[in-house]
Design an enzyme around this catalytic site. Sequence first.
Site, mmCIF file in Angstrom:
data_model
loop_
_atom_site.group_PDB
_atom_site.id
_atom_site.type_symbol
_atom_site.label_atom_id
_atom_site.label_comp_id
_atom_site.label_asym_id
_atom_site.label_seq_id
_atom_site.Cartn_x
_atom_site.Cartn_y
_atom_site.Cartn_z
ATOM 1 N N LYS A 62 0.832 -1.210 0.000
ATOM 2 C CA LYS A 62 0.000 0.000 0.000
ATOM 3 C C LYS A 62 0.863 1.256 0.000
ATOM 4 O O LYS A 62 0.555 2.231 -0.688
ATOM 5 C CB LYS A 62 -0.941 -0.010 1.202
ATOM 6 C CG LYS A 62 -2.022 -1.075 1.106
ATOM 7 C CD LYS A 62 -2.818 -1.168 2.392
ATOM 8 C CE LYS A 62 -3.850 -2.289 2.312
ATOM 9 N NZ LYS A 62 -4.590 -2.451 3.582
ATOM 10 N N HIS A 104 -0.133 -5.610 18.184
ATOM 11 C CA HIS A 104 -1.257 -6.536 18.229
ATOM 12 C C HIS A 104 -1.758 -6.676 19.654
ATOM 13 O O HIS A 104 -1.056 -6.381 20.617
ATOM 14 C CB HIS A 104 -0.900 -7.906 17.658
ATOM 15 C CG HIS A 104 0.452 -8.415 18.022
ATOM 16 N ND1 HIS A 104 0.778 -8.911 19.251
ATOM 17 C CD2 HIS A 104 1.588 -8.469 17.306
ATOM 18 C CE1 HIS A 104 2.031 -9.273 19.272
ATOM 19 N NE2 HIS A 104 2.563 -9.011 18.105
#
Length: 117
Positions: A62, A104
């Site tokens: 991206k 995370h």
Amino acid sequence: MIVGVGIDAIEVNRIAKIVAKGDNFAKKVLTSKEFKQYQKMKGKRKVEYLGDRFSIKESFSKAMGTGLGKEIGLQDVETLWDEVGHPVTTSPKFTGKIWPSITHDDHEIVTLVVLEK
């Protein structure tokens, strides 16, 4: 100069289901060096590792402005640890500095990649 920024998020449960099915997905996603590290892990850490490596590849693609596909494949991005445990991302598709960030919790993995030239 910053030339690209990419971010990605993935659900931990989605990756846990994939890990439970065996190593086929991991072999497809991870480079040989990443896969060696992955094989040494167990349980939750194994799930996190596969998830954050997949997500960092998505974030990188991206940031490059292409997404994963023809121009950048899963094997074109590798993230290993340096001597103190920081992630170091490299790719033959980019010659500048790659700044990865991985986080995370029990539910989600989020990665960010900044590309600098």
